[in-house]
Motif scaffolding. Structure first.
Motif, PDB file in Angstrom:
ATOM      1  N   TYR A  64      59.082  79.533   9.829  1.00 53.91           N
ATOM      2  CA  TYR A  64      58.300  78.784  10.822  1.00 53.91           C
ATOM      3  C   TYR A  64      56.940  79.454  11.032  1.00 53.91           C
ATOM      4  O   TYR A  64      55.906  78.782  11.092  1.00 53.91           O
ATOM      5  CB  TYR A  64      59.068  78.691  12.144  1.00 53.91           C
ATOM      6  CG  TYR A  64      58.256  78.113  13.277  1.00 53.91           C
ATOM      7  CD1 TYR A  64      57.956  76.756  13.314  1.00 53.91           C
ATOM      8  CD2 TYR A  64      57.781  78.928  14.291  1.00 53.91           C
ATOM      9  CE1 TYR A  64      57.194  76.231  14.344  1.00 53.91           C
ATOM     10  CE2 TYR A  64      57.019  78.412  15.325  1.00 53.91           C
ATOM     11  CZ  TYR A  64      56.725  77.053  15.351  1.00 53.91           C
ATOM     12  OH  TYR A  64      55.960  76.539  16.369  1.00 53.91           O
ATOM     13  N   CYS A  65      56.937  80.771  11.135  1.00 52.33           N
ATOM     14  CA  CYS A  65      55.678  81.514  11.334  1.00 52.33           C
ATOM     15  C   CYS A  65      54.745  81.318  10.153  1.00 52.33           C
ATOM     16  O   CYS A  65      53.536  81.119  10.336  1.00 52.33           O
ATOM     17  CB  CYS A  65      55.963  82.997  11.532  1.00 52.33           C
ATOM     18  SG  CYS A  65      56.887  83.360  13.030  1.00 52.33           S
ATOM     19  N   MET A  66      55.300  81.365   8.941  1.00 55.15           N
ATOM     20  CA  MET A  66      54.481  81.164   7.744  1.00 55.15           C
ATOM     21  C   MET A  66      53.849  79.782   7.752  1.00 55.15           C
ATOM     22  O   MET A  66      52.654  79.633   7.493  1.00 55.15           O
ATOM     23  CB  MET A  66      55.334  81.318   6.479  1.00 55.15           C
ATOM     24  CG  MET A  66      55.767  82.717   6.218  1.00 55.15           C
ATOM     25  SD  MET A  66      56.831  82.967   4.747  1.00 55.15           S
ATOM     26  CE  MET A  66      57.103  81.383   4.065  1.00 55.15           C
ATOM     27  N   GLU A  67      54.652  78.777   8.058  1.00 58.07           N
ATOM     28  CA  GLU A  67      54.147  77.402   8.104  1.00 58.07           C
ATOM     29  C   GLU A  67      53.081  77.250   9.186  1.00 58.07           C
ATOM     30  O   GLU A  67      52.040  76.620   8.988  1.00 58.07           O
ATOM     31  CB  GLU A  67      55.303  76.425   8.343  1.00 58.07           C
ATOM     32  CG  GLU A  67      54.886  74.976   8.414  1.00 58.07           C
ATOM     33  CD  GLU A  67      54.330  74.439   7.108  1.00 58.07           C
ATOM     34  OE1 GLU A  67      53.565  73.459   7.155  1.00 58.07           O
ATOM     35  OE2 GLU A  67      54.659  74.984   6.033  1.00 58.07           O
ATOM     36  N   LEU A  68      53.322  77.831  10.342  1.00 62.21           N
ATOM     37  CA  LEU A  68      52.380  77.774  11.460  1.00 62.21           C
ATOM     38  C   LEU A  68      51.050  78.428  11.096  1.00 62.21           C
ATOM     39  O   LEU A  68      49.976  77.873  11.347  1.00 62.21           O
ATOM     40  CB  LEU A  68      53.013  78.458  12.671  1.00 62.21           C
ATOM     41  CG  LEU A  68      52.414  78.226  14.035  1.00 62.21           C
ATOM     42  CD1 LEU A  68      52.346  76.739  14.372  1.00 62.21           C
ATOM     43  CD2 LEU A  68      53.236  78.961  15.091  1.00 62.21           C
ATOM     44  N   MET A  69      51.117  79.598  10.496  1.00 67.89           N
ATOM     45  CA  MET A  69      49.890  80.290  10.079  1.00 67.89           C
ATOM     46  C   MET A  69      49.134  79.481   9.038  1.00 67.89           C
ATOM     47  O   MET A  69      47.905  79.411   9.066  1.00 67.89           O
ATOM     48  CB  MET A  69      50.217  81.682   9.534  1.00 67.89           C
ATOM     49  CG  MET A  69      50.639  82.666  10.595  1.00 67.89           C
ATOM     50  SD  MET A  69      51.127  84.238   9.846  1.00 67.89           S
ATOM     51  CE  MET A  69      50.854  85.355  11.209  1.00 67.89           C
ATOM     52  N   ASN A  70      49.870  78.869   8.134  1.00 68.41           N
ATOM     53  CA  ASN A  70      49.241  78.084   7.079  1.00 68.41           C
ATOM     54  C   ASN A  70      48.588  76.816   7.621  1.00 68.41           C
ATOM     55  O   ASN A  70      47.438  76.516   7.295  1.00 68.41           O
ATOM     56  CB  ASN A  70      50.277  77.736   6.006  1.00 68.41           C
ATOM     57  CG  ASN A  70      49.659  77.043   4.829  1.00 68.41           C
ATOM     58  OD1 ASN A  70      48.644  77.490   4.300  1.00 68.41           O
ATOM     59  ND2 ASN A  70      50.261  75.944   4.409  1.00 68.41           N
TER      60      ASN A  70
END
Length: 141
Positions: A90-96
């Motif tokens: 989720y964090c990776m997707e959010l940052m992206n």
């Protein structure tokens, strides 16, 4: 892996400045702590975040003075945050999708930590190393 697991490895130390500090003071703090962004917190309330990118685009390119400009004038007020139980994916997707490199971690609307893109990448690498090790063990048995 969750945000909590990343913070348990990295630590929960948070560096911040006030909205009324000068940008120069914020940059000095960032340099001393060797960080690329600093939270703007007033009375335990997250007011914004100031990054090196903000400085470059809102001070340098506009020929402003970092010693005369206050943090609240250039900080990003719409801060993207995460919770302790949020998953790494989720964090990776959010940052992206939001194009941010730092995610403050909130618990009961209080900042209790911050994770960066490098923290996330480091965690992914560790997960991949573990997976490779398990697969190698499985194959050689």
């Amino acid at each position: 892996m969750t945000v909590n697991q990343i913070l348990s490895t990295k630590g929960k130390e948070v560096f911040s400045v006030l909205p009324t500090n000068t940008v120069y003071e914020a940059l000095t703090a960032m340099s001393e702590k060797n960080i690329g962004a600093i939270l703007v917190i007033e009375d335990t309330v997250l007011k914004g975040i100031l990054s090196e990118r903000d400085y470059a685009r809102k001070i340098v390119l506009k020929a402003k003075s970092s010693k005369k400009t206050l943090v609240h004038e250039i900080m990003e007020e719409n801060v993207v945050t995460v919770q302790l139980m949020d998953k790494l994916e989720y964090c990776m997707e959010l940052m992206n999708t939001t194009r941010v490199r730092h995610l403050p971690v909130l618990e009961n609307n209080i900042v209790i930590g911050i994770i960066s893109i490098s923290d996330v990448v480091k965690a992914i690498i560790e997960i991949q190393k573990d997976t490779i090790q398990h697969l190698n063990s499985y194959i050689t048995q």
